[in-house]
Scaffold this active site. Structure first.
Site, short mmCIF file in Angstrom:
data_model
loop_
_atom_site.label_atom_id
_atom_site.label_comp_id
_atom_site.label_asym_id
_atom_site.label_seq_id
_atom_site.Cartn_x
_atom_site.Cartn_y
_atom_site.Cartn_z
N HIS A 160 -5.05 18.45 -43.17
CA HIS A 160 -6.13 18.79 -44.10
C HIS A 160 -7.35 19.32 -43.36
O HIS A 160 -8.02 20.25 -43.82
CB HIS A 160 -6.52 17.56 -44.95
CG HIS A 160 -7.35 17.90 -46.14
ND1 HIS A 160 -8.71 17.72 -46.17
CD2 HIS A 160 -7.00 18.44 -47.33
CE1 HIS A 160 -9.17 18.11 -47.34
NE2 HIS A 160 -8.16 18.55 -48.08
N CYS A 161 -7.61 18.75 -42.21
CA CYS A 161 -8.80 19.14 -41.42
C CYS A 161 -8.72 20.57 -40.91
O CYS A 161 -9.75 21.17 -40.62
CB CYS A 161 -8.95 18.21 -40.22
SG CYS A 161 -9.00 16.46 -40.61
N ILE A 162 -7.53 21.11 -40.75
CA ILE A 162 -7.41 22.45 -40.14
C ILE A 162 -7.17 23.53 -41.19
O ILE A 162 -6.88 24.68 -40.85
CB ILE A 162 -6.33 22.49 -39.04
CG1 ILE A 162 -4.94 22.14 -39.59
CG2 ILE A 162 -6.70 21.55 -37.89
CD1 ILE A 162 -3.81 22.36 -38.58
#
Lengths: 364, 364
Positions: free
Chosen positions: A354-356
């Protein structure tokens, strides 16, 4: 691209939920050698696999530095667009714009970015290239851009249900490294006027040892309006237990913007993941100091998934709970196929799937 | 973006004339301090004025280096898109792709670029950033890309009428700095198979003292099928006279691909333009040597115009022939309004309006 100094809500714009239709997705090709093992070569495989799955149902744009463009282009499917863009690291969730829509038009929000805490407890310095990306991405996508650089916010610290409710954590948004001059109430007002929400649910803390100061997107996520998954362990000796239990209590006693009780689905955590000495040897030092210590616990969580138009793409850790997490998410997203990615090499960088990623909502 | 190793013609693709409809235009923000006066600040005004005019009728994308993005964005209209892209200099005509279409789809050609002569007589070293731009621009515009990097060609060295005829110069295409291993016939075959032409009209030389080795786009251009403008002087003492007369003789004795005699309209040159000592002082040295000498004659020509969807944008030199050139072009492009740009600061860089633009043909 117009630079806008109004607030999205007064213009009729709000942030859709991630499970609403997307027109595309943005990622940043990894390169930072003190974040990613072996000159970022280890993580590239996982990035490429993830991008390939997202590109089945979304137009993917990958930002690569000048010096990385050729290899990114070579390793990614032809249907994926690679554009040159400078960055300090590769966390599109936190440095790409938060997109808002009025259903017809797309606009982006350019929040201030200070590498998760600036000079107080940020993770690297400088972060100027990252901080310029949101505006450049709005320009690239020909979306007008709200100038909110005076408010520090990362996309990973918020989740919305698209129906007026926002999830976040006190650990992050009320920390000293973001907007210490603003009160909790002022921060709520900012979130409401920018994202089109009327109810903010404040969890206390994020995943144990999460270096983002407890980003919501690693511990709790909406799967539908009124429904969330919460990272969970039954092991009371794990420091995560107390954190997750505290979240559960808050969530179960909360109503969303439409007055619904929140339904909480527990998503089991993998057994604690610790970085090995060999993995640490693959990381450059930063300013003469190691960025990771052998045996350090990493913030592994299945909640850090990405919802593409046709898939839910979930980090796998080679753990017995990989399958269980996939089953739970499969049942919560009946219209989407769950895809697992071996994500240890992303996790070592300090975040996960999700962070990338950063989705671009579909408009008419 | 697919990288294609076939030839455009065998895929049904060809290069439209510049006076056909465009979907957009590409430019590169100037920055090179040994090409452009005063750290390129002088040229920026002319670039911005040109871009503003083109943007009235075309979607303009301006490539800016990371360090130039903010200022380019500030100085350009909101309707213009600015994207980050590394470059060695700012000649979009020569480093952007040559676009070809089959009427429905757009594709780009990535020719080899060696800074107008490589190690033989090129104008700067290295040129690797420029040479990577065509492919990156195809990627940006999601156009598949023909890999023709083994053939050195700049867009400024060719003009097509969109009906099978190509104009070029021997001085450039047969020079030792481009493709010395290929015969004239082999070069013609390459042009025909890549651009969809069947007739190449070879002029001998370009404008006097043109450092591009006589690019066609500074001396002769199609204004319609079967019609060209030719840079002209009646001054027999000017070394340009013999060059232009030679071109005239060739053109008047040539037929185009459809068997039409070429109709030549003489476009008067301005009086010879010489760079001043003060202007030279505004240029950095290159490798310890000046790039221009005070009093050096610059390759000023009105032929270096750009045909946008609604305008013909012509370089002005503060010369009495500015008005005359505009009138002639106005009569040759009845559907378009002629706009003049004070172009001395572009000229000092070594080219002009046509050299710094690259059109993107419209497709269905």
């Amino acid at each position: 691209m117009e630079i806008l100094h109004s607030k999205p809500v007064e213009d009729g714009f709000s942030m859709p939920a991630e499970f609403s239709p997307h027109s595309g997705c943005i990622l940043i090709w990894p390169h930072r050698r003190d974040s990613w093992q072996n000159g970022a070569y280890a993580a590239r495989t996982a990035f490429a696999e993830l991008i390939s799955i997202i590109s089945r149902s979304e137009k993917v744009t990958v930002c690569a530095r000048f010096e990385d463009y050729d290899e990114a282009r070579r390793l990614l499917p032809a249907g994926v667009r690679v554009v040159e863009m400078s960055s300090d690291d590769s966390w599109a969730r936190d440095v790409a714009p938060t997109f808002v829509t009025n259903g017809k038009k797309l606009r982006g929000i350019d929040w201030g970015f200070n590498a998760w805490g600036g000079l107080y407890d940020g993770l690297y310095f400088p972060w100027d290239k990252d901080n310029k990306m949101a505006r450049k991405l709005c320009d690239l996508f020909m979306a007008d851009c709200y100038d909110l650089r005076d408010f520090i916010l990362e996309g990973g610290s918020i989740h919305t249900d698209g129906e007026g409710t926002l999830l976040t954590t006190e650990e992050c948004l009320l920390g000293k490294g973001r907007n210490p001059q603003l009160s909790r109430q002022q921060i709520e007002q900012k979130l409401c006027s920018c994202l089109g929400v009327s109810k903010v649910i404040w969890l206390k803390r994020g995943i144990y040892n999460d270096e983002t100061n407890g980003h919501i997107d690693n511990i709790c996520a909406f799967t539908a309006p009124g429904e969330v998954v919460l990272a969970w362990t039954d092991d009371k000796d794990d420091p995560q237990y107390e954190i997750s239990k505290e979240c559960l209590d808050i969530l179960e006693s909360s109503c969303d913007a439409r007055g619904r009780r929140i339904r909480v689905h527990k998503l089991p955590l993998p057994r604690p993941v610790h970085i090995t000495e060999e993995e640490c040897q693959g990381l450059d030092n930063m300013d003469g100091e190691p960025t990771r210590t052998p045996g350090e616990r990493l913030a592994a969580s299945y909640v850090n998934f990405y919802i593409s138009n046709e898939n839910v793409i979930v980090p796998f850790f080679g753990d017995e709970n990989d399958k269980k997490a996939a089953e739970i998410l499969g049942s919560l997203f009946p219209g989407r196929e769950v895809a697992g990615i071996s994500a240890r090499d992303i996790l070592i960088g300090g975040g996960n799937i999700h962070c990338i990623t950063q989705q671009i909502p579909a408009v008419e």
